[in-house]
Design an enzyme around this catalytic site. Sequence first.
Site, PDB file in Angstrom:
ATOM      1  N   GLU A  22       0.614  -1.122  -0.120  1.00  0.00           N
ATOM      2  CA  GLU A  22       0.102  -0.011   0.050  1.00  0.00           C
ATOM      3  C   GLU A  22       0.964   1.185  -0.165  1.00  0.00           C
ATOM      4  OE1 GLU A  22      -4.173   1.788   0.480  1.00  0.00           O
ATOM      5  OE2 GLU A  22      -3.044  -0.152  -0.400  1.00  0.00           O
ATOM      6  N   HIS A  80     -11.378  -3.291  -4.268  1.00  0.00           N
ATOM      7  CA  HIS A  80     -11.127  -2.986  -2.752  1.00  0.00           C
ATOM      8  C   HIS A  80     -11.672  -4.342  -2.055  1.00  0.00           C
ATOM      9  CE1 HIS A  80     -11.005  -1.318   1.431  1.00  0.00           C
ATOM     10  NE2 HIS A  80     -10.011  -2.091   1.391  1.00  0.00           N
TER      11      HIS A  80
END
Length: 322
Positions: free
Chosen positions: A97, A145
């Site tokens: 991330e 997601h």
Amino acid sequence: MSTSNTTNRITVVGAGYMGGGMAVSFALGGHHVSLADATPELAAAGRDRLLNEAVSFVERGLYPADAADILAERISSAKAVANAVSESTYIAEVVSERIDIKSGVLVSVANAAPDDAIIATNTSAIPIRELEVHVRKPERFLGVHWMNPAQFVPGVEIIAGTYTKDEVVSRATELISGIGKVPVKVPDTPGFIANRLQYALHKESSRLVEEGLISADELDAVVSNSFGFRLAFFGPMAIADMAGLDVYADTYRSLHGELGEAFAPPKYLQELVSEGKLGVKHGGGLTRLSKANSEAVASYRNAAYSSLSRLKAEVGSAPSEA
């Protein structure tokens, strides 16, 4: 787990815990998956971990009885990311991330992938508009997601970017739905929806603990055995509609007086109450629940809560040091 009627050639770039769970979900959903990582050794190790884990999960009843064989047949490890994505119809980027890492991977993936392949980034909070600039032909790019652990949690957020074609959103949504997940299209707003809500709850929880009002363990016990218990079946808006929007408005006023503007009654809530729309009991509210289906909803609620209570008793509490 559901099986899709259409087989896709899927590449998951990132063979870690999240990427592995996604690979399992796609494979058990009927698709062939190529698992790729920075090196072929990492990809192979990721595949081996999934196959070994599958044997244990089958024994514990967490996967279907034939899952280990299915995964061995449908999941392969890639020798190189470029080779894997060059024949894919759907590519899931599941690396760290961090924009600096994701950007480089997305450039490589977009250059090697077929022009009509969907490229989906899995990110918890990085805006899709900040990642799409690294993708050639960004109209095939979007955010998808997943939640951890990916093979067990059903919710998946679908986030279109600035240039994403409607057809790409539809194809991605159909794919995710076809493997038994619950995709919901959400806006490209900070934290999307799930994490914006999750972190708002965590922030207020942290404040309560920091102020010494309650311990972390006690707070978790309150949440998981009260409103958190209900959230498995109803979202916060439906819960408010069932409780009564007038009740919520009154509670907000009390909290507002003691805790300040952060707990001021929402404007929409005050407007609905002033119009006589109090939720299920009168006039309807924000959700599809209404007085017309209140008995059916109550019956469903009671059965669901009773079943969940039995499940919690059967599974027991999470292990701790105590």
